[in-house]
Structures are given as structure tokens and as C-alpha cells.
Design an enzyme around this catalytic site. Structure first.
Site, PDB file in Angstrom:
ATOM      1  N   ASP A  88       0.826  -1.213   0.000  1.00  0.00           N
ATOM      2  CA  ASP A  88       0.000   0.000   0.000  1.00  0.00           C
ATOM      3  C   ASP A  88       0.860   1.262   0.000  1.00  0.00           C
ATOM      4  OD1 ASP A  88      -2.097  -1.646   0.093  1.00  0.00           O
ATOM      5  OD2 ASP A  88      -2.749  -1.139   2.140  1.00  0.00           O
ATOM      6  N   GLU A 135       3.901   1.639  -1.063  1.00  0.00           N
ATOM      7  CA  GLU A 135       4.593   1.839  -2.350  1.00  0.00           C
ATOM      8  C   GLU A 135       3.637   2.446  -3.368  1.00  0.00           C
ATOM      9  OE1 GLU A 135       7.787  -1.843  -2.086  1.00  0.00           O
ATOM     10  OE2 GLU A 135       5.797  -2.235  -2.898  1.00  0.00           O
ATOM     11  N   SER A 182     -34.162  -5.947 -18.340  1.00  0.00           N
ATOM     12  CA  SER A 182     -34.050  -6.697 -17.093  1.00  0.00           C
ATOM     13  C   SER A 182     -33.933  -8.190 -17.442  1.00  0.00           C
ATOM     14  CB  SER A 182     -35.283  -6.409 -16.258  1.00  0.00           C
ATOM     15  OG  SER A 182     -35.116  -6.949 -14.997  1.00  0.00           O
ATOM     16  N   GLU A 200     -23.379 -17.867 -14.909  1.00  0.00           N
ATOM     17  CA  GLU A 200     -22.511 -16.972 -14.118  1.00  0.00           C
ATOM     18  C   GLU A 200     -23.313 -16.402 -12.951  1.00  0.00           C
ATOM     19  OE1 GLU A 200     -21.897 -14.552 -17.539  1.00  0.00           O
ATOM     20  OE2 GLU A 200     -23.195 -12.954 -16.801  1.00  0.00           O
ATOM     21  N   LYS A 239     -25.387 -14.049 -10.442  1.00  0.00           N
ATOM     22  CA  LYS A 239     -26.247 -12.878 -10.577  1.00  0.00           C
ATOM     23  C   LYS A 239     -25.892 -11.957  -9.416  1.00  0.00           C
ATOM     24  CE  LYS A 239     -31.096 -11.472 -11.102  1.00  0.00           C
ATOM     25  NZ  LYS A 239     -30.908 -10.230 -10.393  1.00  0.00           N
ATOM     26  N   ASP A 262     -25.743  -9.059  -6.839  1.00  0.00           N
ATOM     27  CA  ASP A 262     -26.810  -8.287  -6.215  1.00  0.00           C
ATOM     28  C   ASP A 262     -26.285  -6.894  -5.885  1.00  0.00           C
ATOM     29  OD1 ASP A 262     -29.263  -7.772  -5.261  1.00  0.00           O
ATOM     30  OD2 ASP A 262     -29.070  -8.918  -3.411  1.00  0.00           O
ATOM     31  N   ARG A 297     -28.824   2.629 -14.283  1.00  0.00           N
ATOM     32  CA  ARG A 297     -29.792   2.033 -15.192  1.00  0.00           C
ATOM     33  C   ARG A 297     -31.010   2.941 -15.382  1.00  0.00           C
ATOM     34  NH1 ARG A 297     -34.346  -1.194 -14.743  1.00  0.00           N
ATOM     35  NH2 ARG A 297     -34.675  -2.553 -16.549  1.00  0.00           N
ATOM     36  N   TYR A 330     -20.545  -7.727 -17.352  1.00  0.00           N
ATOM     37  CA  TYR A 330     -20.978  -9.017 -17.889  1.00  0.00           C
ATOM     38  C   TYR A 330     -21.656  -8.946 -19.255  1.00  0.00           C
ATOM     39  CZ  TYR A 330     -24.884  -7.139 -15.181  1.00  0.00           C
ATOM     40  OH  TYR A 330     -25.824  -6.308 -14.644  1.00  0.00           O
ATOM     41  N   LYS A 375     -27.221 -17.927 -19.735  1.00  0.00           N
ATOM     42  CA  LYS A 375     -27.288 -17.226 -21.022  1.00  0.00           C
ATOM     43  C   LYS A 375     -26.967 -18.183 -22.159  1.00  0.00           C
ATOM     44  CE  LYS A 375     -25.862 -12.880 -18.904  1.00  0.00           C
ATOM     45  NZ  LYS A 375     -24.814 -11.889 -18.650  1.00  0.00           N
ATOM     46  N   LYS A 382     -33.248 -17.633  -9.427  1.00  0.00           N
ATOM     47  CA  LYS A 382     -33.170 -16.923  -8.141  1.00  0.00           C
ATOM     48  C   LYS A 382     -33.018 -17.911  -6.986  1.00  0.00           C
ATOM     49  CE  LYS A 382     -34.823 -12.936  -7.783  1.00  0.00           C
ATOM     50  NZ  LYS A 382     -34.328 -11.564  -7.652  1.00  0.00           N
ATOM     51  N   CYS A 403     -27.771   1.352  33.506  1.00  0.00           N
ATOM     52  CA  CYS A 403     -27.028   0.294  32.813  1.00  0.00           C
ATOM     53  C   CYS A 403     -27.513  -1.072  33.293  1.00  0.00           C
ATOM     54  CB  CYS A 403     -25.532   0.449  33.085  1.00  0.00           C
ATOM     55  SG  CYS A 403     -24.567  -0.931  32.451  1.00  0.00           S
ATOM     56  N   CYS A 441     -24.334  -2.661  35.299  1.00  0.00           N
ATOM     57  CA  CYS A 441     -23.762  -2.156  36.546  1.00  0.00           C
ATOM     58  C   CYS A 441     -24.667  -1.166  37.270  1.00  0.00           C
ATOM     59  CB  CYS A 441     -22.387  -1.533  36.286  1.00  0.00           C
ATOM     60  SG  CYS A 441     -22.476   0.030  35.402  1.00  0.00           S
ATOM     61  N   CYS A 466     -23.249   3.690  28.870  1.00  0.00           N
ATOM     62  CA  CYS A 466     -22.846   3.592  30.269  1.00  0.00           C
ATOM     63  C   CYS A 466     -21.408   4.078  30.326  1.00  0.00           C
ATOM     64  CB  CYS A 466     -22.919   2.136  30.725  1.00  0.00           C
ATOM     65  SG  CYS A 466     -22.088   1.872  32.286  1.00  0.00           S
ATOM     66  N   CYS A 486     -17.574  -0.743  34.665  1.00  0.00           N
ATOM     67  CA  CYS A 486     -18.708  -1.596  34.277  1.00  0.00           C
ATOM     68  C   CYS A 486     -18.175  -2.957  33.828  1.00  0.00           C
ATOM     69  CB  CYS A 486     -19.485  -0.925  33.146  1.00  0.00           C
ATOM     70  SG  CYS A 486     -20.840  -1.935  32.532  1.00  0.00           S
TER      71      CYS A 486
HETATM   72  S1  IVH Z   1     -27.481  -9.798 -17.966  1.00  0.00           S
HETATM   73  C1  IVH Z   1     -29.303  -7.791 -21.582  1.00  0.00           C
HETATM   74  N1  IVH Z   1     -25.904 -10.828 -16.124  1.00  0.00           N
HETATM   75  O1  IVH Z   1     -29.824  -8.437 -12.677  1.00  0.00           O
HETATM   76  C2  IVH Z   1     -28.482  -8.085 -20.363  1.00  0.00           C
HETATM   77  N2  IVH Z   1     -27.560  -9.255 -15.440  1.00  0.00           N
HETATM   78  O2  IVH Z   1     -32.677  -8.804 -12.242  1.00  0.00           O
HETATM   79  C3  IVH Z   1     -29.318  -8.317 -19.175  1.00  0.00           C
HETATM   80  N3  IVH Z   1     -27.503  -8.745 -13.034  1.00  0.00           N
HETATM   81  O3  IVH Z   1     -30.839  -5.746 -14.686  1.00  0.00           O
HETATM   82  C4  IVH Z   1     -28.557  -8.443 -17.926  1.00  0.00           C
HETATM   83  N4  IVH Z   1     -25.816 -10.082 -12.522  1.00  0.00           N
HETATM   84  O4  IVH Z   1     -28.654  -5.514 -13.314  1.00  0.00           O
HETATM   85  C5  IVH Z   1     -26.930  -9.980 -16.373  1.00  0.00           C
HETATM   86  N5  IVH Z   1     -24.436 -11.794 -14.622  1.00  0.00           N
HETATM   87  C6  IVH Z   1     -25.430 -10.958 -14.870  1.00  0.00           C
HETATM   88  C7  IVH Z   1     -26.048 -10.199 -13.856  1.00  0.00           C
HETATM   89  C8  IVH Z   1     -27.119  -9.353 -14.174  1.00  0.00           C
HETATM   90  C9  IVH Z   1     -26.697  -9.200 -12.060  1.00  0.00           C
HETATM   91  C10 IVH Z   1     -28.602  -7.782 -12.814  1.00  0.00           C
HETATM   92  C11 IVH Z   1     -28.793  -6.767 -13.915  1.00  0.00           C
HETATM   93  C12 IVH Z   1     -30.225  -6.957 -14.341  1.00  0.00           C
HETATM   94  C13 IVH Z   1     -30.835  -7.568 -13.129  1.00  0.00           C
HETATM   95  C14 IVH Z   1     -32.124  -8.301 -13.419  1.00  0.00           C
END
Ligand code: IVH
Length: 707
Positions: free
Chosen positions: A54, A56, A103, A134, A136, A138, A157, A247, A326, A350, A444, A447, A462, A467
């Protein structure tokens, strides 16, 4: 992006830049510095394998900043110094996405996935499809635009058509490179999508700070990430340690004819499938799930993987709420098309919800290490994401009032990963009139001392220095994994020793009467040996762990590291003023006041002295005199007072043997003053100078016997 030979060259380049003090050609120096810093960011944030210490990194960054300040004409659009935005963003202008940000459709079980697979194969008119799976992530969705290889826009978005321009904030995320070699491949403009996430560990620290500042904590890392992206002060965004994963390429253009030919090649080989596109982006230096993603040829394999992965979700450093499946081939994706809401070639699987409803049975009040009294909700135990939750912190009175909680209420509970569970809200509409107000204690619970509330603070506290619960909590914190890591001591043993008066304060850990412990029963020779060994080993812990372990208010692991790296010996902090503390990165007035107050108290100084006498390391070894080989080369020493552990002449011989020099008096040339008992004017003078590191005999010994 970086070949092994490149890495070697950049590594050597970094070493040279660190050691060369003369700059002959500023133009060359700035471009070399930029290259090395971009490489270090990539190693740290994308590869998770730091290339530089860090300090450096900071040194190189400062060097670049100084050169650019002196030669403003040398600043480029992708210079890492541009990540330090100054001033506030006034607002975030609306921008339209080049391609609408759609979405994803959701699935929740194997049957849903099989139905989706059937529809996909029908739409694509094929028997078999290749699927990429891959995580998802959050977090908060973003879109990035690079023009001629330079990051020119980052946006939220929004409603999918229009987002907000948050470029300045996006530039604070070091995982996102400010430039990438797209232009060399003839790509003029490229829009890339991804997710901004916050690591669970950073999220917890973030919430701790919110609570300390009297704000209510956020429910999950997603809210923290999206909230942070919309903060108007980029410097504040920088502190929050956001991360990003990209992604999806939604769009790109090629400019010249030659480039068009290049791009055709690209389309045929690198941008032909989702998998190749992520590998290609990864090679360009961008963070993608290239390493996490998996390829399958049959939906049964996908389903099996989804089930296996769900059980591992807690092991990831950040929160995911499912997996995304995908269709791999871009040609087939194009053929399948999209609805107005989601692409037909992708679906989210999900994971089980991490929310549940339960009943609030009662509220207990617990005293913590700093004396803050925390209300803890006891709820009817309920399983959430594989864990039964029965007890939930309510943080402070304001949170209870804000959420309008009453005993007997039905409440919605969320557990985000291994993040602590949290009450999202109550349902006032379900009350039958029997619910009761939550009453806060005036004294407290441990005590009996009257509780106090400081101005602007949410917690009742406290303030009794005796205590018992606070004392025990402090001991546990000191021994805990992230502090001194005295594993076998553990919470139960600390409590036991404390209750039996065998352990009263932190230095007492190093002075335990093991004979009494033996007489207690319940401890075999083996466990006593484990305990004493763990305690002995803790003496060698680095300074930042000791500082963290002292339990100074508002000093978390990160601040402890900052403080440790600013000094050679913890005792230097005794004399640091609030103003001086404020010059450290990420140290604000609240932290500075707390640190300065802590080190000004005689009882805390005594505690540190006792720890030093017990042989606990009080030095920042990186900054101390000793090179990796134990050499003291070029360092100057002076001994004063009566030495009890060694003869002065022997000690001087050690210094000289290791390449150091002995000075005759205290001056600005002196690096170390080793003090025995009854040290007089030399010690005073050294303290006044402020540049001399003062060592006890023990510290001198541990310094010179280091490996
Ligand atoms: S693909 C056309 N890949 O999840 C592309 N989305 O619930 C569509 N998200 O709006 C998105 N990880 O914000 C894609 N590996 C992933 C993702 C991902 C998280 C989010 C993304 C999307 C939301 C939908």
C-alpha cells in the site's frame, strides 16, 4: 491484457520508479507511473493479487500527482489522478442509454428452468444449446461507455431507457480501468454493462459507521451500492470501497476501414459467443466473471450446478441473489431476440428468499465494549436462507422509533448472506391493540450506573469505567480473530477468567496465574499449553492489530492500519494532536478526536507500557530500522539511562555489527534512542525533537532479533 513478460517489465519499472529520486524526463516518468499504477489497480482489483505494498502504491501515486501539478500539460484523460475528483457534483444529468438496459426474466426451480430451456431450443430451432452460467450479482446496474479506448461515461440504469450520468462517481471505482486498448482493435465506441457491488465485509464496516454516526443501517449491500453511486461527493464515494463486475457488451462501433476489417475478425473469433466476449473483456483489463462462468450443454447440468452453487453463496466476498443462464452463441441470441422487458436468451435462477415474517416477542438491552446499550429483538425463531434467526440487533433507540416497532408486532426480517439479520419493517396493519411500546432503560443493565446520551448520538451509553460487561467485552475484542487473534482464549474462557477475577484488564492476559487456572479444574495441561502458546504468539502481531485490539472508539481495522503505518512506535501517538491526525487519509474529526483522547489518558498509556513490558510488539516493523535481512544499515542509535537487560557496550556492538552507527548526543540525525530507567535530559530532548523513535530495551531487542 498483461502478458507475463509485461508483468515482469512493469514490476521492474515500479521498483525503479520507487528508488529513483531524480526525474530526468517528466514526460517519460508520468507515462511510466501511469502504466504502473494502472497495472497495480488491475492486479489488486481485478486479479485480487496485489503487486505493490500500500505504501509503495501511495508513493508512486503522489509522485505522479506532483509531476502533473508541476507540468499540467502532461495530464491525460486516463491519468489515475483523475480519480481524485474535487468538489461536489451538482446533480446527475439524465442520459439515454445507447441500447435499452433490459431486465431479466426469473426462474425459481428446476421445472421453470426446463420450461425455459424448451422454449429456447424452439426459438433457436436447435436440438441442443450451449449455456453459460454466471453469478447474478446483487448490486446496482451500470453502463459504461469507452470512446477511443477512454472511459467517457458511466451511468445508472434508471428506467432502462434513460439513466443518470454518474461518471465522476464511477471513476472512484478502481476495478474499472480509465482506459483499455479497444482503439488498437479499431473499436471507436463500446457500451458495456455490469454491476457495482460492495463486499460484505466493507458493507458491514459501512453499517458500523452509519450506526456510530447515529444513522440507521441499510438492509443489504445492494442498497449500499446504489445509494453510494448517487452521493454527490466523489471523495465520499471513494471511501466506500465499491467494486464492479462487467458481464455484457451491448453495443460497439468500428471507425476506419482497416478497423472494420479488424472488427470483422473480432466478431468471428472473440465476439462470437458470450463466453469469448467475457474472456476478451477480461484480457482488455476489465473485471468480468470470466473465471467464475461455466459452460454446459444440457439443462440438467445447469440445474445441478445451480443447486450446488446455492450452497456456496455465502463463501463469496459479495452478495449474489442467484445465477444467470445465457445462451452462449451470439448468432442464436440475435435469432431469439427479446421482449420489451427482457432478452429471451437469458434467464435468472433466483436463490431462496432471505426474508421471512415473524413475531417480535421482547427486547433485551445489551452493553457493548464501548458502553453503548444496544436493544436486541427476540423474535419467534424463523429459518431464513438455511439459518434459524431468533435474535436481531435493533442498533439504537432511533432505529426502534423510526421503524415504529412494538412488542407483539409482526415483523419482516431479512438476512443478506452472512451479513447480520435485520428487521426491515413492522406491519402496523396487523396489530390487534395488545402490542406494547418498547421502553428504554435509564440505568445500565450490567452495573446500574445512570445511562447518558451524548449530543448528536443515537446510543445511550454507560460511562462507568468499572462496568464489568464493558471490561469483559474489551478483553474479548482484544483477543478476537481480527485483533490479536489469541484463538484458544475465546469468548467463553475470557468470561470465565474474568468472572473468577483471574483476568481484570488487557495486560493481565500476559500475566495470567496459570497455577490458579490449573487449580480451577476443567483445563488440561494440553489446553493450558495451547493457551500460553497462543498468548505468546500474539506478542508478535503487527502493530495495526494491536491498535485495532485496543478498542478505540471509531477505530476499525482500516483506521488501525492507517494509524499503524503512520508511526514507527505506537507511543508516538501519545503526542499526536487532532490536527496532525486529521492529515491522515480517511481520518475525519470524529476519529481524530477519539484517537487523541484515547492516547491522552494516563490509564491507556500505562496499559500500553505494561503491554510493552510484557514483550508485546509496539513497533511498525515495516517502518522500523530493520531491513528484511535484519540490517540496521545507515540507522543511528543512542542509549541512555540504566540498562538492565544488556550491557551498553554489547548493545552498541550489536548495532555496529548490523551496519548501524552510534551517536554521542541527541540531534536531528538520531533515529533511535534506547532508554533504560532514570533516563533524563536526552529523553526530554528526543521527545521535543519529535523525529526520534524512542525504544525500550525490550523493543530494541525485538527490533534487532527480527528475522
Ligand atoms: S445480464 C441484456 N448478467 O440483474 C443483459 N444481469 O434482475 C441483461 N444482473 O438488470 C442483464 N448479474 O442488473 C446480467 N451476470 C449478470 C447479472 C445481471 C446481475 C442484474 C442486472 C439486471 C438484473 C435483473
Amino acid at each position: 491484457m498483461y502478458q507475463l513478460t509485461d508483468e515482469k517489465r512493469l514490476y521492474d519499472q515500479a521498483r525503479r520508479l520507487l528508488t529513483d529520486s531524480e526525474v530526468t524526463d517528466p514526460g517519460v516518468a508520468v507515462s511510466q507511473l501511469r502504466e504502473v499504477i494502472a497495472y497495480a489497480d488491475w492486479k489488486y482489483y481485478v486479479q485480487d493479487d496485489p503487486a505493490l505494498a500500500d505504501e509503495e502504491y501511495d508513493k508512486l501515486f503522489k509522485k505522479l500527482k506532483q509531476l502533473e501539478d508541476r507540468h499540467p500539460e502532461l495530464v491525460t484523460a486516463d491519468s489515475p489522478t483523475r480519480r481524485i475528483a474535487s468538489g461536489l457534483s451538482e446533480r446527475f444529468p439524465a442520459v439515454s442509454h445507447m441500447v435499452p438496459m433490459l431486465s431479466l426474466d426469473n426462474t425459481y426451480n428446476a421445472d421453470d428452468l426446463r420450461d425455459w430451456d424448451e422454449r429456447c431450443r424452439e426459438l433457436a430451432s436447435v436440438e441442443e444449446l450451449e449455456y453459460c452460467v454466471e453469478p447474478k450479482y446483487d448490486g446496482a446496474s451500470i453502463s459504461l461507455v469507452y470512446e477511443n479506448g477512454i472511459l467517457t461515461r458511466g451511468a445508472t440504469r434508471g428506467d432502462g431507457i434513460m439513466g443518470e450520468d454518474i461518471t465522476n462517481n464511477i471513476m472512484q471505482i478502481k476495478a474499472i480501468p480509465l482506459s483499455a486498448p479497444f482503439a488498437n482493435l479499431g473499436i471507436g465506441q463500446i457500451e458495456i454493462r455490469g454491476e457495482v457491488v460492495i463486499h460484505k465485509k466493507d458493507f458491514e464496516e459501512f453499517n458500523r459507521q452509519r450506526i456510530a454516526g447515529g444513522l440507521s443501517p441499510l438492509a443489504n449491500p445492494r442498497n449500499a451500492a446504489s445509494g453510494t453511486l448517487r452521493i454527490l461527493d466523489p471523495a465520499e464515494v471513494r471511501k466506500r470501497k465499491l467494486n464492479a463486475i462487467l458481464y455484457h457488451i451491448s453495443f460497439y462501433t468500428t471507425d476506419s476501414e482497416k478497423a472494420a476489417a479488424n472488427a470483422a475478425d473480432l466478431r468471428a473469433t472473440e465476439l462470437d459467443t458470450h463466453r469469448h466476449s467475457l474472456e476478451w473483456l477480461y484480457k482488455m483489463g476489465l473485471p468480468t466473471p470470466a473465471r467464475q462462468m461455466r459452460l454446459f450443454r444440457h439443462i440438467d447440468e445447469v440445474i445441478q450446478f445451480c443447486n450446488e452453487f446455492e450452497s456456496q453463496r455465502d463463501e463469496l466476498p459479495f452478495e449474489i441473489d442467484g445465477l444467470v443462464i445465457k445462451v452462449n452463441s451470439f448468432a442464436l441470441q440475435d435469432k431469439m431476440g427479446m421482449t420489451s422487458h427482457h432478452p429471451r436468451w437469458a434467464v435468472a435462477y433466483k436463490f431462496r428468499a432471505r426474508q421471512a415474517t415473524s413475531k417480535l416477542l421482547k427486547v433485551e438491552f445489551q452493553v457493548g465494549r464501548t458502553g453503548a446499550v444496544t436493544p436486541v429483538a427476540k423474535i419467534e425463531p424463523v429459518p431464513i436462507g438455511g439459518v434459524t434467526v431468533g435474535s436481531i440487533s435493533l442498533f439504537n433507540e432511533d432505529v426502534v422509533r423510526e421503524k415504529d416497532l412494538r412488542i407483539g408486532d409482526t415483523v419482516l426480517v431479512e438476512r443478506a448472506g452472512d451479513v447480520i439479520p435485520y428487521i426491515v419493517k413492522s406491519f402496523p396493519e396487523l396489530r390487534d391493540g395488545s402490542e406494547q411500546e418498547i421502553v428504554f432503560p435509564e440505568n445500565c443493565p450490567a452495573c446500574g450506573e445512570k445511562l447518558e446520551k451524548q449530543e448528536d448520538m443515537a446510543a445511550w451509553r454507560c460511562i462507568s469505567s468499572s462496568c464489568p460487561v464493558q471490561l469483559a467485552e474489551r478483553l474479548m475484542h482484544f483477543a478476537s480473530k481480527d485483533a490479536m487473534d489469541i484463538r484458544s482464549l475465546g469468548t467463553a474462557n475470557v468470561q470465565k477468567f474474568f468472572d473468577l477475577d483471574l483476568l481484570k484488564d488487557i495486560p493481565g492476559i500476559y500475566n495470567m496465574d496459570w497455577q490458579k487456572v490449573r487449580l480451577l479444574g476443567g483445563f488440561g495441561e494440553k489446553s493450558i499449553q495451547n493457551l500460553t502458546e497462543a498468548i505468546e504468539n500474539s506478542k508478535k502481531q503487527p502493530l495495526n492489530r494491536l491498535i485495532f485490539g485496543l478498542g478505540i472508539r471509531y477505530v476499525g481495522e482500516t483506521t488501525a492500519k492507517t494509524l499503524a503505518s503512520a508511526v514507527t512506535n505506537i507511543r508516538e501517538l501519545y503526542d499526536w494532536s487532532v490536527e496532525k491526525l486529521l492529515t491522515l487519509e480517511d481520518v475525519g474529526p470524529k476519529v481524530a478526536n477519539s484517537v487523541s483522547h484515547f492516547f491522552s489518558l494516563p490509564e491507556n498509556r500505562h496499559m500500553i507500557d505494561h503491554l510493552g513490558e510484557a514483550g508485546v510488539n509496539l513497533l511498525n516493523e515495516q517502518k522500523s530500522a530493520v531491513g528484511a535481512d535484519g540490517a540496521l544499515s545507515g540507522k543511528t542509535f543512542l542509549f541512555t539511562g540504566t540498562l538492565s537487560q544488556f550491557k551498553r557496550s554489547d548493545a552498541e556492538a550489536i548495532v555496529e555489527q548490523k551496519g548501524g552507527n552510534i551517536l554521542g548526543s541527541v540531534s536531528s540525525k538520531l533515529n533511535f534512542l534506547v532508554v533504560g530507567t532514570d533516563a533524563g535530559s536526552k529523553l526530554e530532548k528526543a521527545k521535543k525533537l519529535g523525529t526520534v523513535t524512542i525504544l525500550t530495551e525490550d523493543e530494541f531487542l525485538s527490533l534487532t532479533t527480527q528475522q
